[in-house]
Design a protein around this motif. Structure first.
Motif, PDB file in Angstrom:
ATOM      1  N   ARG A   1     -34.321   7.748  12.481  1.00  0.00           N
ATOM      2  CA  ARG A   1     -34.429   7.578  11.029  1.00  0.00           C
ATOM      3  C   ARG A   1     -33.562   8.614  10.316  1.00  0.00           C
ATOM      4  O   ARG A   1     -34.030   9.409   9.506  1.00  0.00           O
TER       5      ARG A   1
ATOM      6  N   VAL B   1     -36.710   8.958   6.030  1.00  0.00           N
ATOM      7  CA  VAL B   1     -35.302   8.931   6.422  1.00  0.00           C
ATOM      8  C   VAL B   1     -34.572  10.133   5.829  1.00  0.00           C
ATOM      9  O   VAL B   1     -34.754  10.456   4.652  1.00  0.00           O
TER      10      VAL B   1
ATOM     11  N   ASP C   1     -32.844  -0.347   7.038  1.00  0.00           N
ATOM     12  CA  ASP C   1     -32.776   0.431   8.270  1.00  0.00           C
ATOM     13  C   ASP C   1     -31.593   1.402   8.165  1.00  0.00           C
ATOM     14  O   ASP C   1     -30.569   1.068   7.559  1.00  0.00           O
TER      15      ASP C   1
END
Length: 305
Positions: A171, A147, A259
């Protein structure tokens, strides 16, 4: 900016972020050791703005990240390492202007190795020299496999090419303030201020990233068109360094396994609630960005009980 009735309708359907909303969307379990909560890497700073890295790095730890690594200019690395005894600090070659040399991002170097090992990488806080920052990130970002969070001048490559982060397939998180949001979208700042949710949705869709954009209130947009509104924090968060804290919180949550969209929503609320706590104890205006990170664990505890 291409504001439409559709984006206005989406703003009306935006989810208002509250503690109860977040309790129904819990963060990943923290695990029992530092490795279980991920490696955070913060890349940025300059000889003129070393404090931005300090604020972001501490905020990542305060949000529950397990392992901290920092890469910054050689001149400021040693004092930063003393201020952040919890972190590995990598000194990087500097430009004449006191920023990070663009060549530090090439494959095979020490910085590239840290990027490959990190679970979340924050790029751009406190960075100076737009051409050098662009060059650095154009080398580094293709090496990110987890990420990436881009803040401040780290948004420059996206401004130049809105597809810059497409290879990450969502991401990634962008954390622009309203001025930066206008620059990235090549739009008039007044137009952006008049319809922040539309601007956030447009950037999220075009860049395929989560976008956390804010002024007095915040809007968080997902690439698929979902939208959240967070009214916490108030005017007191409009202070130097506050954006660095937000970027660090979001990055720390990503390192923990959240997330990117969840990290952007949770991070924005933690940042705002930390401001609310200081507003009640210090005053609506006048609290400092450095006072925000210690509030984050308390807000997390309040939400998660």
């Amino acid at each position: 900016m291409s504001g439409t009735g559709g984006t206005r309708d989406a703003a009306e359907r935006a989810v208002t972020v509250t503690s109860s909303v977040l309790r129904r969307w819990p963060l990943p379990p923290p695990g029992t050791g530092k490795e279980a909560r991920g490696r955070t890497l913060v890349v940025g700073g300059s000889t003129r703005t070393p404090g931005a890295v300090l604020l972001a790095a501490e905020s990542a730890l305060r949000s529950g990240a397990g392992k901290l690594q920092v890469a910054t200019t050689a001149t400021t690395a040693a004092p930063l390492a003393v201020a952040l005894p919890e972190a590995l600090v990598l000194p990087l070659a500097e430009t004449a202007g006191g920023g990070i040399d663009a060549g530090c991002g090439r494959r095979g170097g020490e910085l590239a190795e840290l990027v490959e090992q990190a679970h979340a990488v924050l790029l751009g806080v406190g960075a100076v020299g737009e051409p050098d920052v662009r060059g650095l990130l154009e080398d580094l970002v293709p090496q990110v496999s987890t990420v990436a969070v881009l803040d401040a001048l780290g948004l420059a490559p996206v401004t130049a090419d809105v597809t810059f982060l497409h290879h990450l397939q969502g991401r990634a998180v962008l954390t622009p303030n309203l001025t930066e949001l206008a620059i990235v979208l090549d739009a008039d700042p007044e137009e952006i201020a008049a319809d922040v949710p539309a601007a956030a949705l447009e950037l999220a869709a075009r860049s395929r990233t989560a976008v956390a954009a804010g002024g007095g209130e915040s809007w968080i947009a997902a690439p698929d068109g979902r939208l959240w509104h967070d009214a916490t924090g108030g005017a007191g968060l409009g202070v130097s360094g506050s954006g660095d804290v937000l970027a660090g919180i979001v990055t720390g949550l990503c390192a923990r396994g959240a997330d990117p969209v969840q990290a952007a929503v949770w991070g924005t609320h933690l940042h705002g609630r930390a401001g609310d706590r200081l507003a009640s104890s210090v005053g609506r205006l006048g609290f400092l960005a450095r006072e925000l990170p210690p509030q984050v664990p308390r807000v997390l505890a309040e939400i998660e009980v």
